[in-house]
Motif scaffolding. Structure first.
Motif, PDB file in Angstrom:
ATOM      1  N   ALA A   5       0.788  -0.909  -0.228  1.00  0.00           N
ATOM      2  CA  ALA A   5       0.166  -0.154   0.067  1.00  0.00           C
ATOM      3  C   ALA A   5       1.091   1.025  -0.109  1.00  0.00           C
ATOM      4  CB  ALA A   5      -1.347   0.051   1.119  1.00  0.00           C
ATOM      5  N   VAL A   6       0.373   2.490  -0.443  1.00  0.00           N
ATOM      6  CA  VAL A   6       0.912   3.465  -0.645  1.00  0.00           C
ATOM      7  C   VAL A   6      -0.352   4.569  -0.202  1.00  0.00           C
ATOM      8  CG1 VAL A   6       1.882   5.161  -1.998  1.00  0.00           C
ATOM      9  CG2 VAL A   6       2.488   3.303  -2.269  1.00  0.00           C
ATOM     10  N   VAL A   7       0.546   5.203   0.690  1.00  0.00           N
ATOM     11  CA  VAL A   7      -0.545   6.589   0.977  1.00  0.00           C
ATOM     12  C   VAL A   7       0.263   7.958   1.527  1.00  0.00           C
ATOM     13  CG1 VAL A   7      -0.999   7.594   3.586  1.00  0.00           C
ATOM     14  CG2 VAL A   7      -0.879   5.253   3.538  1.00  0.00           C
ATOM     15  N   LEU A   8      -0.269   8.825   0.730  1.00  0.00           N
ATOM     16  CA  LEU A   8       0.517  10.125   0.076  1.00  0.00           C
ATOM     17  C   LEU A   8      -0.299  11.548   1.156  1.00  0.00           C
ATOM     18  CD1 LEU A   8      -1.005   9.163  -3.782  1.00  0.00           C
ATOM     19  CD2 LEU A   8       1.698   9.060  -2.545  1.00  0.00           C
ATOM     20  N   ASP A   9       0.361  12.233   1.063  1.00  0.00           N
ATOM     21  CA  ASP A   9       0.001  13.827   1.264  1.00  0.00           C
ATOM     22  C   ASP A   9      -0.075  13.951   0.806  1.00  0.00           C
ATOM     23  OD1 ASP A   9      -0.483  15.794   3.019  1.00  0.00           O
ATOM     24  OD2 ASP A   9       1.897  16.569   3.714  1.00  0.00           O
ATOM     25  N   ILE A  10      -1.021  15.596   0.664  1.00  0.00           N
ATOM     26  CA  ILE A  10      -1.139  16.588  -0.318  1.00  0.00           C
ATOM     27  C   ILE A  10      -0.382  17.134  -0.930  1.00  0.00           C
ATOM     28  CG2 ILE A  10      -3.321  18.085  -1.340  1.00  0.00           C
ATOM     29  CD1 ILE A  10      -5.108  16.128  -0.146  1.00  0.00           C
ATOM     30  N   ASP A  11      -0.074  18.281   0.032  1.00  0.00           N
ATOM     31  CA  ASP A  11       0.324  19.703   0.038  1.00  0.00           C
ATOM     32  C   ASP A  11       2.047  19.156   0.050  1.00  0.00           C
ATOM     33  OD1 ASP A  11      -2.098  20.900   0.665  1.00  0.00           O
ATOM     34  OD2 ASP A  11      -1.459  20.472   2.390  1.00  0.00           O
ATOM     35  N   GLY A  12       2.345  20.347  -1.145  1.00  0.00           N
ATOM     36  CA  GLY A  12       3.832  19.767  -1.027  1.00  0.00           C
ATOM     37  C   GLY A  12       4.654  18.335  -1.843  1.00  0.00           C
TER      38      GLY A  12
END
Length: 287
Positions: A5-12
């Motif tokens: 699994a991959v979890v991503l932040d949004i900003d930057g």
């Protein structure tokens, strides 16, 4: 990295917020107090930790501005270093200012510190008139187009397609839910609501690991990566790794406030498992 699994932040990570959220911090301070703030100072707070919420970061800068007017002998470097050394976040900022002033001057700072006003100005600037009405339910002062419309996309569609085809994907962000939805629509990432954790979904905020652990439980995988642009993103992955039986990798990207060799070194110093120039390099890394 053998992950499921991959979890991503949004900003930057997915969108560039240099001329939106960070600009809103600077212009809120200017409108409320008539003072200017260097963009580099904003990164000092991010590095100090506990400022995933840009409203609270604005509050912390306002404390410094007001304390300086009351004669506090404290540089911005000393202020943010004290915050970092005492746990990070707004409570550490309040303590640092409290220790820098006599009681009477401290009370004057607090009397002039208007966090509700900061948030109102910030949202008017960031959202613009139309979205301010829609999201905040208030009447704008007029003439604001909204910095939210100046957020270049940092990820291409092929990267997102590769990730969503091969892995379970989630998002973990400090944005409010409505603003997260706008950004995800802009980049073309469509996920179930339960796989998007925002400011509205968990009280702790980064680097509290609860939301990331929740996503790990949803995915039901043995290991996952969390990709972010701040040191607190890496700390969040480390805290989740300690709190849960799964393996959590923290990956830093150099498309936010941290960049260049200095940014790479800062990520490595807090234990980032990898540092990438951008999230577009992620599929190749995971392969």
């Amino acid at each position: 990295m053998n992950v499921g699994a991959v979890v991503l932040d949004i900003d930057g990570v997915l969108v560039d917020v240099e001329n939106s959220y960070r600009r809103a911090i600077i212009e809120t301070i200017e409108q409320c107090y008539g003072e200017t703030v260097d963009r580099s100072d904003i990164q000092r707070f991010k590095d100090a930790g506990g400022f995933n919420n840009d409203w609270e970061l604005t509050d912390a800068i306002a404390l410094f501005v007001l304390a300086d007017r009351e004669g506090a002998e404290l540089t911005m470097e000393e202020y943010t270093a004290t915050i970092a050394g005492t746990g990070g976040g707004l409570s550490a900022a309040q303590a640092a200012i409290g220790e820098s002033l006599p009681p009477a001057e401290r009370e004057m700072v607090l009397a002039n510190w208007n966090t509700d006003r900061h948030r109102e100005v910030f949202q008017r600037l960031y959202l613009g008139d139309d979205l301010y009405r829609e999201i905040e339910g208030g009447e704008p002062d007029g003439g604001n187009e909204g910095f939210i419309h100046d957020e270049p996309v940092l990820v291409d569609s092929s990267t997102l397609s590769t990730l969503t085809d091969r892995y379970e994907v989630g998002v973990l962000t400090g944005r409010p839910a409505a603003e997260a939805e706008i950004a995800l629509d802009r980049v073309g990432l469509d996920l179930p609501d339960k796989r998007v954790f925002t400011m509205d979904d968990w009280e702790g905020g980064k680097p509290d690991p609860d939301a990331l652990v929740d996503l790990g439980e949803q995915f039901g995988v043995d290991s996952l990566v969390f990709v972010g642009d701040t040191l607190d993103d890496i700390r969040t992955a480390e805290n989740a790794d300690e709190a849960d039986g799964r393996t959590y990798y923290g990956i830093g990207v150099l498309t936010g406030g941290l960049d260049g060799e200095d940014g790479r070194q800062k990520f490595e110093q807090v234990g980032a498992d990898r540092v990438l120039d951008s999230v577009t390099e992620l599929p190749a890394l995971l392969e």
